[in-house]
Design a protein around this motif. Structure first.
Motif, short mmCIF file in Angstrom:
data_model
loop_
_atom_site.label_atom_id
_atom_site.label_comp_id
_atom_site.label_asym_id
_atom_site.label_seq_id
_atom_site.Cartn_x
_atom_site.Cartn_y
_atom_site.Cartn_z
N VAL A 572 38.33 -8.34 2.74
CA VAL A 572 39.72 -8.72 2.49
C VAL A 572 40.35 -7.77 1.48
CG1 VAL A 572 41.18 -10.50 1.45
CG2 VAL A 572 39.43 -11.14 3.10
N THR A 573 39.64 -7.50 0.38
CA THR A 573 40.19 -6.68 -0.69
C THR A 573 40.25 -5.20 -0.32
OG1 THR A 573 39.49 -8.20 -2.44
CG2 THR A 573 39.76 -5.90 -3.06
N SER A 574 39.20 -4.69 0.27
CA SER A 574 39.09 -3.25 0.49
C SER A 574 39.75 -2.76 1.77
CB SER A 574 37.62 -2.82 0.49
OG SER A 574 36.91 -3.44 1.55
N LYS A 575 39.86 -3.65 2.78
CA LYS A 575 40.37 -3.22 4.07
C LYS A 575 41.54 -4.05 4.57
CE LYS A 575 35.86 -1.43 5.53
NZ LYS A 575 34.78 -1.51 6.55
N GLY A 576 42.06 -4.93 3.72
CA GLY A 576 43.16 -5.78 4.18
C GLY A 576 42.72 -6.77 5.23
N GLY A 577 41.49 -7.26 5.13
CA GLY A 577 40.96 -8.15 6.15
C GLY A 577 41.38 -9.59 6.01
N SER A 578 40.83 -10.45 6.87
CA SER A 578 41.12 -11.87 6.88
C SER A 578 39.82 -12.66 6.87
CB SER A 578 41.94 -12.27 8.12
OG SER A 578 43.17 -11.57 8.15
N LEU A 579 39.82 -13.79 6.19
CA LEU A 579 38.64 -14.65 6.11
C LEU A 579 38.65 -15.70 7.23
CD1 LEU A 579 36.08 -15.25 4.45
CD2 LEU A 579 37.46 -16.83 3.09
N MET A 580 39.72 -16.47 7.32
CA MET A 580 39.91 -17.42 8.42
C MET A 580 40.72 -16.70 9.49
SD MET A 580 40.75 -20.93 6.30
CE MET A 580 40.60 -22.00 7.75
#
Length: 774
Positions: A572-580
């Protein structure tokens, strides 16, 4: 020099085109077409800002949400057939001057989104004495185009088509004027006033009460992950939360004394039930409404708050405190704000008590707010903030209240951005005074860009009911697709009295609570909270009682998955990802998942299908394009079909995508009790896979300086070879050696987390290892 002069001449040139004026501006083009001026500005090759405003009135605007500055983008301009086209490496954006219509196409010429012709609107409006406009713009969507986002809403919708929504922040509804299309783009309508979103046969329209211009950003990502990454690039990246915040957090409305609060932590430790956070809700300041939100422990049952926090810390737990943006007239913050004329005019909850909200838009007011948080709470060891009612709460609502002139204009003009500036003030101030404790904020409302402030939202004061539980899933997924990655809800629902008399003693409520807790394992924060009845696990009985045992199983599951969750948080922090993750994020070609709002991916490996009824089975859909392995049994299932999974009270249906690699941590009583020097690595065969294990110091900002480690792991399914690559990075105290217990999940046995019947043990010292698994 000649090239430079030629470039400057082009930039300054005014090109008459069909009676219009076209000029290059920095990173784009400006067209004065009759009564409306249109600017197209490149923020990156895949992010375009569109501004429209009445000719002759060039508005100045500083976005509250957007932090990105325009890049030096290479682009071309074409002028043909009454059309100006701006072309980057990723997009083409054309303006049909005669129709006043902007259209976006990808580099292959596929139309992504188009405005409706001549649909921009500027209706003159007197905003508390300021001449401005009500602004609107309409767009054309494909008939079958699914759209998501718009914040967090409780109506159970996944696809947000065919509705009208008046967007004004309230409890349980978070309004973000942003749509995320299944076609791989997002549109962010950058306006902070109340905005009506409409989608019907005539088109999709954003119409805002106040605006000096029509201002929106088009973000192209090609797919959901690319879109979310683009939104983060535009509005700010999400920092890492402390590792402890991903553990279990206990709360209720409310702990009446410091002895009770500390006693709850001790009880969890005595029971050996994992716990990392304890939350103190309101009235620690006293019972008189005049003392509302004093940000002081005035309540005589909290005689020594520093001792309370020291005791919590000695038990290896962390504390969170409830703070509101409104203050009673007898409080020191109220007097401080009043002295500086920083209180807004309207009253708020509690009604008729003189409680008022501070002007969070004003940097001086934010300084005052933090001064009291710091002096009374942070300085004595408070670990995190529960910023409640950040809509802000408005009771009762009166139209003249919106005339109040905040630091940034009328409250009407900036209403929806209140949570963004209030939460942001706390984050920015804490970062200036401490780097060894990460900012962790829980907040009831949000606006675009709030992820950059170390905050996650919860769904507000929801009611304990099965349909409400179900609606939390689509609410969370649409919130995530709006660009904000962390979300949670009150386990069991906030209000219980009307639906479940007797509370925790009512078996019907126990069942709902257990199912809600199972869902919460797979959210951004696992947090028990509510009114009417206590929620601690020991209120539900003892070991051997089904409601107790099912909860203990889920809490332990959360902790065992912490290496997986924390690594996903790094993504999430390093690649702009999503958890849900909405299922279409990972399975964009499967049409059956486009409007599926009651199951989702948690990280990129685990499909979660919460049980949202009293049934002991659950029908669910396994997306096509892969096979799936039952998390609990190891049974293999084909994708692209609906199945029915038995769901006894202690089981939530979970399926792992083949090719997944999932690290499993030790059994612990709190998140940092044991180092990750002896991890089980579960491999789910059937496809090649990759995982990156992330570790850092857990609760400081040294990771921003590169002090962290990543270990890449891959699975070659054809060769049955597992590879652990050299450890990259480093930090003080990092593990130099560890044991990996590599388990191949092949469906032959029951495969609870402790089953290691097919396990290979290896010692890893930071160097590459190849392990053959038969």
């Amino acid at each position: 020099m000649k090239k430079l002069l030629a470039f400057l001449c082009i930039c300054m040139q005014l090109v008459p085109l069909w009676g219009q004026a076209v000029s290059r501006i920095s990173n784009g083009v400006k067209v004065e077409a009759g009564t409306v001026c249109v600017e197209l500005e490149c923020f990156s090759p895949s992010i375009i800002r569109v501004k429209k405003y009445p000719s002759g009135k060039i508005p100045e605007k500083h976005s509250l949400s957007v932090v990105k500055r325009p890049e030096n983008v290479k682009y071309k301009l074409q002028e043909k057939d009454n059309r100006i086209t701006l072309i980057t490496s990723e997009l083409s954006v054309s303006l049909d001057i005669a129709k006043d219509q902007v259209c976006f196409t990808d580099k292959d010429g596929k139309v992504l989104l188009a405005e409706k012709p001549s649909s921009v609107g500027f209706t003159p409006f007197d905003d508390a004495g300021m001449s401005t406009y009500k602004v609107r713009q309409s767009f054309r969507l494909d008939a079958d185009e699914a759209i998501y986002g718009l914040g967090q809403h409780q109506q159970g919708r996944m696809n947000q088509r065919n509705q009208t929504m008046v967007m004004r922040q309230v409890n349980m509804e978070i309004y973000i004027p942003l749509i995320h299309s299944v076609k791989g783009y997002a549109l962010f309508w950058d306006n902070y006033s109340a905005t009506t979103f409409t989608d019907n046969e005539q088109g999709m329209t954003f119409e805002s009460e106040v605006g000096d211009l029509c201002d929106y950003y088009f973000v192209y990502g090609g797919g959901a992950d690319g879109v979310v990454a683009g939104l983060r690039d535009l509005t700010g990246q999400a920092p890492m939360f402390p590792l402890w915040s991903f553990g279990f957090n206990q709360s209720r409305e409310r702990y009446v004394s410091q002895d009770e609060l500390v006693g709850v932590v001790k009880k969890y430790r005595d029971l050996q039930i994992p716990l990392d956070g304890i939350v103190q809700d309101w009235r620690y300041w006293g019972e008189d409404h005049a003392d509302w939100n004093a940000i002081e422990f005035r309540n005589p049952l909290f005689p020594n708050p520093k001792k309370m926090l020291d005791e919590v810390h000695s038990l290896n737990a962390h504390a969170m405190i409830s703070v509101w943006p409104s203050f009673g007239p007898a409080t020191n913050p109220y007097k401080d704000f009043e002295r500086h004329n920083k209180l807004m005019s309207h009253e708020t909850f509690p009604q008729n008590s003189g409680v008022k909200v501070y002007d969070a838009y004003d940097p001086v007011a934010r300084d005052i707010y933090w001064k009291h948080l710091n002096e009374q709470m942070f300085s004595i060891g408070m670990d995190s903030w529960w910023l409640d009612a950040t809509e802000p709460e408005h009771n009762p609502i009166k139209e003249e209240d919106y005339d109040y002139q905040t630091y940034l204009g009328s409250f009407r003009k900036v209403r929806n951005a209140f949570p963004l500036v209030s939460v942001g003030g706390v984050y920015d101030h804490q970062r200036t005074v401490a780097s060894d404790k990460r900012v962790f904020i829980l907040t009831r409302s949000a606006f675009a860009g709030q992820q950059r402030y170390g905050a996650q939202s919860w769904s507000g004061d929801v009611v304990a009911a099965w349909d409400v539980l179900r609606n939390q899933i689509s609410a969370a997924l649409n919130f995530s697709l709006s660009g904000i990655p962390y979300w949670n809800s009150d386990i069991g629902g906030f209000y219980t009295a009307n639906h479940f008399p007797g509370g925790v003693k009512n078996p019907a409520y126990q069942e709902l609570y257990v199912r809600w807790m199972q869902f919460s394992v797979f959210t951004g924060m696992m947090r028990s909270h509510g009114t009417n009845t206590p929620r601690e696990i020991f209120q539900f009985g003892n070991r051997g009682d089904w409601a107790f045992d099912a909860q203990e199983k889920m809490i332990n599951l959360r902790y065992r998955l912490l290496p997986y969750i924390y690594s996903a948080s790094w993504d999430v922090t390093s690649k702009g990802g999503s958890l849900m993750r909405a299922l279409f994020s990972d399975f964009p070609t499967d049409k059956k998942v486009l409007d599926l709002g009651d199951e989702y991916m948690f990280g990129k490996s685990i499909l979660v299908a919460p049980v949202t009824s009293t049934s002991r089975s659950r029908s669910l859909y396994l997306p096509e394009g892969t096979r799936w392995i039952d998390f609990w049994t190891g049974e293999m299932q084909d994708g692209g079909r609906e199945i029915t999974r038995n769901a006894p009270i202690d089981i939530i249906p979970l399926y792992v995508k083949v090719g997944s690699i999932i690290p499993v941590g030790p059994s612990v009583q709190y998140a940092t009790e044991k180092p990750w020097n002896n991890l089980q690595i579960r491999i789910y065969p059937g496809a090649d896979g990759e995982f990156i294990l992330y570790e850092d110091e857990g609760d400081n900002y040294n990771y921003e300086k590169g002090k962290y480690t990543t270990i890449r792991m891959t699975w070659n399914d054809r060769k049955k070879q597992f590879t652990i690559y050299p450890c990259e990075g480093g930090y003080d105290g990092m593990l130099q050696e560890r044991n990996f217990r590599i388990t191949l999940v092949d469906g032959q046995d029951g495969l609870g987390l402790d089953n290691e019947s097919q396990t290979v043990n290896v010692v890893y010292k930071g160097k590459k290892l190849n392990i053959k698994l038969l």
